[in-house]
Motif scaffolding. Structure first.
Motif, mmCIF file in Angstrom:
data_model
loop_
_atom_site.group_PDB
_atom_site.id
_atom_site.type_symbol
_atom_site.label_atom_id
_atom_site.label_comp_id
_atom_site.label_asym_id
_atom_site.label_seq_id
_atom_site.Cartn_x
_atom_site.Cartn_y
_atom_site.Cartn_z
ATOM 1 N N LEU A 33 -26.844 -9.607 15.169
ATOM 2 C CA LEU A 33 -27.794 -9.814 14.122
ATOM 3 C C LEU A 33 -27.970 -8.274 13.370
ATOM 4 O O LEU A 33 -28.141 -8.420 11.969
ATOM 5 N N ARG A 34 -27.917 -7.417 14.087
ATOM 6 C CA ARG A 34 -27.904 -5.956 13.381
ATOM 7 C C ARG A 34 -27.038 -5.769 12.291
ATOM 8 O O ARG A 34 -26.842 -5.305 11.114
ATOM 9 N N LEU A 35 -25.862 -6.137 12.961
ATOM 10 C CA LEU A 35 -24.680 -6.017 11.941
ATOM 11 C C LEU A 35 -24.759 -6.897 10.767
ATOM 12 O O LEU A 35 -24.590 -6.670 9.508
ATOM 13 N N GLU A 36 -25.126 -8.194 10.872
ATOM 14 C CA GLU A 36 -25.365 -9.137 9.861
ATOM 15 C C GLU A 36 -26.579 -8.703 8.950
ATOM 16 O O GLU A 36 -26.370 -8.731 7.558
ATOM 17 N N THR A 96 -30.160 1.931 12.173
ATOM 18 C CA THR A 96 -29.503 1.506 13.256
ATOM 19 C C THR A 96 -28.338 0.536 13.130
ATOM 20 O O THR A 96 -27.265 0.855 13.723
ATOM 21 N N SER A 97 -28.496 -0.491 12.427
ATOM 22 C CA SER A 97 -27.726 -1.481 12.254
ATOM 23 C C SER A 97 -26.413 -0.694 11.244
ATOM 24 O O SER A 97 -25.323 -1.193 11.635
ATOM 25 N N GLU A 98 -26.871 0.268 10.409
ATOM 26 C CA GLU A 98 -25.770 0.700 9.695
ATOM 27 C C GLU A 98 -24.800 1.601 10.628
ATOM 28 O O GLU A 98 -23.581 1.615 10.584
ATOM 29 N N LYS A 99 -25.580 2.307 11.452
ATOM 30 C CA LYS A 99 -24.887 3.095 12.240
ATOM 31 C C LYS A 99 -23.786 2.341 13.269
ATOM 32 O O LYS A 99 -22.690 2.807 13.346
ATOM 33 N N ALA A 130 -16.870 -0.908 12.949
ATOM 34 C CA ALA A 130 -15.961 -0.648 11.953
ATOM 35 C C ALA A 130 -14.663 0.339 12.839
ATOM 36 O O ALA A 130 -13.493 0.014 12.597
ATOM 37 N N ALA A 131 -15.170 1.439 13.089
ATOM 38 C CA ALA A 131 -14.259 2.361 13.788
ATOM 39 C C ALA A 131 -13.464 1.620 14.920
ATOM 40 O O ALA A 131 -12.295 1.813 15.232
ATOM 41 N N ALA A 132 -14.293 0.888 15.670
ATOM 42 C CA ALA A 132 -13.602 0.205 17.006
ATOM 43 C C ALA A 132 -12.655 -0.848 16.396
ATOM 44 O O ALA A 132 -11.466 -0.985 17.188
ATOM 45 N N ILE A 133 -12.845 -1.510 15.259
ATOM 46 C CA ILE A 133 -11.898 -2.565 14.918
ATOM 47 C C ILE A 133 -10.580 -1.924 14.349
ATOM 48 O O ILE A 133 -9.723 -2.377 14.669
ATOM 49 N N ALA A 134 -10.708 -0.795 13.624
ATOM 50 C CA ALA A 134 -9.627 0.148 13.270
ATOM 51 C C ALA A 134 -8.877 0.610 14.518
ATOM 52 O O ALA A 134 -7.932 0.555 14.487
#
Lengths: 417, 173
Positions: free
Chosen positions: A99-102, A298-301, A307-311
């Motif tokens: 939810l934080r990401l969303e 926090t969500s932005e962080k 994103a880094a993990a996905i890359a």
């Protein structure tokens, strides 16, 4: 004379008591400009005093029963029924992360919307502070949808403050006492709220009906309104902030009083019949609250970390595919990996590969074009087995009239690529 | 002589309760009426204060006491809602008076009569409430007759169960 009162004392007492109440009722009702009768929005001091006495008498035992029931409930669910709590906790943690990401993604849209609103002169109101309250009682009448909460003026509550639950709006504070408050639910006949349909953007006034249902009244017939559409607060009633969930459209019925008008019956978002805890919005502000700003940061962080993990994961997958390709050298043209352009074997392959080359020119980072192995028993569907009329001999042309249409070419190219 | 006999019979049949019960039972009815909807949700179609008013009015057989008790219970019920104070008050005042007046003439020990009395007086209470709100005060007010009918049935059933229990609390000389 004395004998008259003695003889008819029962009737006299009845008439006196009835007359006193009817006069009291007449004092509470007033005429509107439209000629309709209505109750005063604010109770007079006498009426308020009677209500205060009644609440002071009924509330303490009621709260005692409520607290006892809650105590037993908490004892059971807090100590004895703790199975699956760890698993639920993990699931909830995952939900919070998601939810934080969303939220961060939605915040980008919201901030953009806010900038546009500022350009247009609108001002967004955030829910700045709330007071959590327990519902402990009700009016006890099916004709009156009000309930009582255990917070009052001592907790900063005032009249007309909006009351919500995590699911949606619930009502507004109608009367406030020192340690309790009376809340008028949105499904009462006397309630009202400005609402807007989410997709069609049709605005209306929300009211309750005699059956305790929510309905948007007095809308012009509009066939775009379909069951399932979400309804939100419009923010124009000066009570509820804009954009809070109200419910979903359940059905559309014709207005019984006016032709070409409809009433929209809603399924409430909040569980109005089974409320335990509610939030009273005590203030709104144009600035986002500090806690919310912190959550968003926090969500932005987390979003950046995600994103880094996905890359990193994508890079690992690329490496794996390269290793796989190296172990299967016969399936591809070795020259493709040397950075050299592919070497077409014949004219048809030239034409097909030409598209890949063109694509390669357009995008230098495009993947190499592999060379397919010759087919052992070719047919019309095999790669490189078609040609246009007048194709030079030597190619394995498809039979006349059965050549693949132009639309098929990209398929071949796609396969080649 | 016959008058004295009737009065004596009526006095003999008047039920008496410990004074504290005249306070505790109506208070319990008001508290439960307010609290039970939280548990039962939309199935709360009954009126415990009305049932208690009818019980005491039938038992005491005093129209004045029935009137005053009905008025007090009705006003308390009104005070817990957002409606005008006096709507239930008027309805329950009339019900208390009628129950006590009828109680002088009928056998209030009979269960069938008790059930019928509760059913009819509950419907009458709803009718008076709606009449006063809608036609005397002219308020914009909708109601459902089916709900009022179900409420009357529920009240009658509650009376069938609770009246014998309350009978056990009376003072026997």
């Amino acid at each position: 004379m004395e004998s008259f009162f003695v003889r008819y004392r029962n009737l006299v007492v009845l008439l006196v008591v009835l007359m006193a109440q009817i006069v009291g009722l007449a004092v509470q009702v007033r005429r509107t400009e439209g000629g309709r009768s209505t109750l005063d929005h604010r109770d007079s001091s006498g009426v308020r005093l009677i209500r205060y006495w009644a609440v002071a008498l009924v509330s303490p035992p009621e709260r005692l029963i409520h607290a006892t029931g809650d105590g037993i409930y908490n004892l059971w669910f807090g100590y004895f029924d703790l199975r699956h709590v760890r698993q639920q906790n993990q699931q909830l943690q995952q939900t919070i992360d998601r939810l934080r990401l969303e939220q961060a993604e939605l915040m980008e849209d919201a901030q953009q919307g806010k900038r546009l609103q500022q350009l247009l002169g609108f001002q967004e109101h955030y829910v700045y502070s709330t007071v959590a309250a327990q519902v402990y009682g009700s009016s006890g009448s099916d004709l009156s949808k009000v309930f009582f909460i255990d917070k009052g003026t001592a907790n900063g509550l005032k009249r007309d403050m909006p009351v919500i639950s995590p699911d949606g709006i619930v009502g507004k504070v109608r009367e406030v006492y020192p340690h309790s408050a009376q809340v008028l639910a949105i499904n009462d006949q006397n309630s009202g709220a400005g609402v807007i349909l989410e997709t069609t953007r049709i605005r209306g006034v929300l009211k309750g009906n005699a059956a305790g249902q929510l309905e948007i009244v007095g809308l012009m017939a509009d066939e775009r309104i379909k069951p399932g559409e979400k309804v939100l607060t419009a923010g124009g009633d000066m009570i509820f902030p804009r954009g809070l969930p109200v419910g979903t459209v359940q059905k559309v019925v014709p207005d019984p009083d006016r032709d070409s008008f409809i009433d929209v019956i809603l399924k409430p978002a909040a569980h109005l019949n089974r409320l335990d805890e509610v939030l009273v919005i005590t203030s709104t502000a144009t600035q986002m609250p500090a806690q919310e700003r912190k959550d968003v940061a926090t969500s932005e962080k987390l979003k950046g970390a995600e994103a880094a993990a996905i890359a990193a994961k994508a890079q690992e997958q690329t490496k794996a595919s390269e290793i796989m390709a190296e172990h299967l050298p016969s399936a591809t043209d070795p020259s493709a990996y040397s950075g050299l352009p592919p070497q077409p074997a014949n004219a048809a392959q030239n034409r097909v590969a030409g598209q890949g080359t063109a694509a390669g020119q357009a995008n230098p980072a495009a993947p190499p074009v592999p060379k397919l192995l010759p087919t052992r028993h070719p047919d019309q569907f095999s790669p490189n087995q078609f040609s246009s009329p007048g194709e030079p001999a030597g190619t394995e042309a498809a039979p006349q009239g059965s050549g693949a249409p132009a639309g098929r070419k990209p398929t071949g190219a796609g396969r080649t690529r | 002589m016959s008058l004295l006999g009737a009065d004596f019979r009526r006095d003999f049949e008047i039920r008496r309760y410990p004074f504290i019960l005249y306070v505790l039972i109506p208070l319990a009815a008001l508290v439960l009426q307010s609290w039970l909807p939280r548990l039962l949700g939309p199935y709360t179609l009954f009126d415990l204060p009305l049932v208690i008013t009818i019980y005491f009015a039938l038992g005491r057989r005093s129209p004045i006491q029935g009137t005053l008790m009905g008025a007090a219970m009705g006003l308390f019920e009104d005070a817990m809602t957002q409606h005008a104070i006096g709507l239930s008050g008027v309805a329950m005042t009339v019900v208390g008076f009628l129950a006590a007046s009828v109680g002088v003439r009928i056998d209030v020990e009979n269960h069938a009569i008790r059930v019928m009395m509760n059913f009819v007086l509950s419907l009458l209470s709803s009718a008076i409430y709606i009449f006063v709100a809608r036609y005397m005060l002219g308020l914009d007010f909708d109601w459902r007759w089916l709900a009022e009918l179900l409420k009357a049935v529920d009240n009658a059933l509650i009376a069938l169960v609770f009246f014998p229990l309350l009978d056990k609390l009376q003072v026997r000389e």
